[in-house]
Design an enzyme around this catalytic site. Structure first.
Site: not given
Length: 808
Positions: A415, A650, A654
């Protein structure tokens, strides 16, 4: 519900109320490795027992059970079979007691058997006939050393199990029947010695994990009672006092004092962290330089270190596919070899007594060869050492199966926000716009007048205060810094699937979203929106769309604010790339792991970060379901190379992507219970380089397992071949078994963390001594953290602050 101490208590672990996990340690040195089938056969039939997991190296049994069976009943069942079981709480207290010299020696019967066995060797020396009588001493060796083996063999046989103790007992009985007293004594003594050696050699691996498990503090100084109490008695909201050099007992917020805290035990970060009033502290970390008063925010079981210890114990109890395959092989291999030994011990007697005796001896050798000790231990010892190494660097891996997955990693998705970037957003620009629709051009008034700065900030604060996105905190902080307060009438909050949030404020629908939301609403159409302000450094005549494109090309995130489906403002938010991100990407590339950015941010920002870090691929403007689709494609491509796919995030926003990957890695898990509980691998801090370290540990672990299994197979089959061709002996069989066991253990232990240099592991008290806290006659604690050899010592010296001539 009973807890580990046998007391009634409610379960608050997130599992069903009737189910709890019980951790039991086996004190019998051979119980964990040799009695796995016996432990399972004893516990699984008990009412209320759902699952039994055994870690052979840690001598640990994890029992998932409900209140139909009490914790003490489970322990009593194991101890009825003389397995030396105790609850983990009792075991931890026992481990804290100093281990004396005599406790490090083999049992008395092993020492006596060894001395007598050496005496029996005199019978092998050519000389007077009376020296042959020393062979009878070998029978005394067997009588002294075989009782523990017979006891365990009887227990196994009484439960219909074929275990190593029974095989050894039969081999010794056969040797004695053939008159090979010396060789029978050699089998008994060397087998007992090998068990002790195995226990001692693997102690370092167990102790390495025990150091991590001992991070959980035992007591705390409770200010309300002005006395030390067990840490379990500290409730949320209680105030505790922490002196210099003490472990911080609970997670909490500093209410008084300022100090430096060593968080290396939890995060692996060696440099102390400054803590002042309002800062958060974690249980298990060490207060270095000044007295602190901390308000408890989580009970010890729910603290970061409490979760770490619990999950690490569970990780030890879980077994990987490779470990299960080895166990299944052992279940087939041992009976087959024993059956072959039975045939060898019986059929040849049809061809004569001498032939029968010769093959009976070979059958005894086959019984020793049938013991797959080295093969069984080759996998768990490697996992334990790898888990310990990872935990000591601030990486929690939840079991051997995830180590294997890391070892086969080919692609890893990352991410952008909060992973590749710091996640510390700042609001750079906030400019008003008005719609330039045909209706407005014809003389109609826009639905919303041009907003002032504070009006725009009020809309932002009112909506974003309800959002959990990392960007929301920065937008709210920017609004509050200008003295803005949120609206009172806020309702119907909604997270937009296109990327944004919406709420009804004072009866009007307000949207704060990405360029994707703006496109769907037609706001980005040429000439639709007119800029009613000037951006810093903007070229003359720049349109709204051109300005947003420029922001995105610079790595920023552009957003829109709309009221009742009309745009009223645009905003520019910036986030810096993590300083270690480029190094982490390069290290993953060196490990032959390809990195792909999967982000919901705009293409311009994604491309800017991709170019800055040298990422091979970036996928932008992805909705949560789009990330799952991309991961599915990556997994399909990786399967062709027999590889796996990972995902880093995190652990909260996610979550679905982490679950969809073969291995999900959460960053900054020390600060969030969700990340630690849900991810397969949890980094206790946010250092992206630890992802590469985790992959490296996984690859090393997989390599060591392959080496160990290959070595164990080769030694076992060479011994088997020599035995069947008449070149084998009991000496050779037991020596090969011991040698293989020691080799695989020592090879696996090379994964244990190595001692760091003293320069890297010293804390100079002069750097962390707080002169503002100095009072006449006060005492300060000087701590030097060193790592001589394999242990970490704290050298403590009391220094009087009132004497300025004394050096710390």
């Amino acid at each position: 519900m009973e807890n580990e101490n046998g007391k009634e208590e409610a379960v608050s672990s997130g599992q069903p109320a009737a189910v709890t996990d019980l951790v039991v340690h086996l004190q019998d040195e051979s119980a964990a490795l040799k009695e796995v089938p016996l432990v399972e056969k004893l516990l699984k039939p008990l009412p209320g027992v759902h699952e039994v997991n055994i870690n052979v190296m840690a001598q640990l049994v994890l029992v998932d059970h409900d209140d139909q069976t009490a914790a003490r009943q489970l322990v009593s069942t194991l101890n009825a079979a003389q397995l030396g079981a105790m609850l983990s709480t009792e075991y931890r207290r026992l481990q804290q007691e100093p281990r004396g010299f005599w406790n490090s020696l083999p049992s008395w019967h092993i020492i006596l058997a060894g001395l007598l066995w050496l005496v029996s060797m005199l019978s092998l020396i050519p000389g007077p006939a009376w020296m042959e009588h020393f062979k009878w001493v070998a029978l005394i060796v067997i009588a002294v050393d075989i009782p523990p083996i017979l006891r365990r063999a009887f227990l196994a046989a009484s439960h219909g199990l074929l275990d190593i103790n029974l095989l050894m007992a039969l081999a010794v009985a056969g040797a004695v029947g053939l008159g090979e007293y010396f060789e029978g004594a050699a089998v008994v003594f060397l087998f007992s010695l090998s068990e002790w050696l195995e226990h001692e050699v693997t102690r370092r691996a167990r102790d390495s994990l025990s150091e991590i498990l001992s991070l959980r503090p035992e007591d705390a100084y409770l200010l309300s009672k002005e006395e030390r109490v067990p840490v379990e008695e500290v409730a949320v909201g209680d105030m505790v006092g922490i002196k210099v050099g003490e472990k911080i007992p609970v997670d909490g917020i500093v209410q008084s004092g300022a100090s430096s805290v060593d968080e290396a035990s939890l995060t692996g970060e060696s440099r102390p962290v400054e803590k002042r009033v309002g800062a958060t502290v974690s249980a298990g970390t060490i207060n270095l330089s000044s007295y602190l008063e901390v308000e408890c925010t989580a009970r010890v079981g729910d603290s970061a270190v409490g979760r770490l210890v619990r999950l690490l114990e569970q990780a030890q109890g879980s077994r990987s596919p490779t470990e299960k395959q080895v166990e299944e092989f052992g279940k087939v291999y041992t009976p087959v070899v024993v059956f072959a030994a039975t045939l060898a011990a019986t059929i040849p007697f049809a061809f004569g007594t001498e032939v029968g005796k010769e093959w009976l001896y070979r059958a005894c050798v086959l019984l020793v060869v049938a013991c797959p000790c080295a093969l069984i231990i080759s996998t768990p010892i490697t996992y334990m050492c790898a888990l310990s190494r990872a935990a000591k660097t601030g990486i929690l891996v939840k079991g051997g199966c995830h180590l294997e997955t890391l070892g086969r990693l080919r692609v890893i998705g990352m991410d952008k926000t909060g992973t590749l970037t710091q996640g510390n957003f700042r609001l750079v620009e906030l400019l008003p716009v008005t719609p330039a629709t045909p209706a407005v051009a014809a003389g109609a008034q826009p639905a919303v007048a041009t907003l002032t700065q504070k009006q725009m900030l009020r809309l932002l604060l009112s909506v974003e205060a309800l959002s959990s996105h990392p960007m929301a905190a920065a937008l709210c902080a920017a609004a509050r810094a200008k003295g803005v307060t949120p609206a009172e009438d806020v309702c119907d909050f909604e997270v937009l699937s296109q990327g944004g949030v919406a709420a009804t404020i004072d009866g009007r629908r307000v949207r704060v979203g990405s360029s994707r939301v703006a496109r769907e609403l037609g706001w980005t159409a040429s000439g639709y929106a007119e800029l009613k302000g000037s951006a810093e450094g903007a070229p003359a005549g720049e349109t709204v769309v051109e300005m947003l494109a420029r922001w995105e090309a610079g790595g920023g995130t552009a957003g829109w604010i709309g009221v009742d489906s009309e745009p009223v403002a645009v905003l520019h938010v910036a986030d810096a790339v993590r300083p270690e991100a480029k190094e982490a990407v390069a290290e993953l590339t060196r490990l032959q792991v390809s990195t792909v950015m999967l982000t919901g941010d705009n293409k311009g920002a994604a491309e800017a970060v991709r170019a800055q870090l040298g990422l091979p691929m970036a996928r932008a403007e992805l909705l949560p379901q789009d990330k799952l689709t991309e991961l599915a494609k990556l997994k399909e491509d990786s399967r062709a190379q027999k590889g796996t796919v990972g995902m880093i995030g995190d652990g909260i926003n996610d979550g679905p992507a982490l679950a969809a990957a073969d291995v999900g890695i959460a960053m900054g898990a020390a600060g969030t219970a969700v990340a630690m509980e849900t991810a397969d691998v949890a980094l206790m801090d946010s250092d992206l380089r630890k992802v590469a370290e985790a992959v490296s540990i996984g690859k090393s672990c997989r390599s060591k397992i392959t080496q160990n299994m290959t070595l164990a197979f080769i030694i076992k089959f060479v011994t088997l071949a020599l035995t069947l061709t008449g070149f084998g002996s009991l000496w050779l069989a037991i020596s090969a078994d011991i040698g293989a066991m020691l080799l695989v253990v020592l090879n696996g232990m090379t994964l244990l963390p190595k001692s760091a240099s003293s320069s890297d592991n010293q804390i100079c008290v002069a750097d962390y001594y707080n002169e503002d806290d100095e009072e006449e006659g006060d005492l300060s604690l000087a701590i030097e953290k060193t790592q001589p050899g394999d242990s970490t010592d704290l050298v403590i010296e009391m220094v009087e602050n009132q004497d300025p001539d004394r050096a710390v």
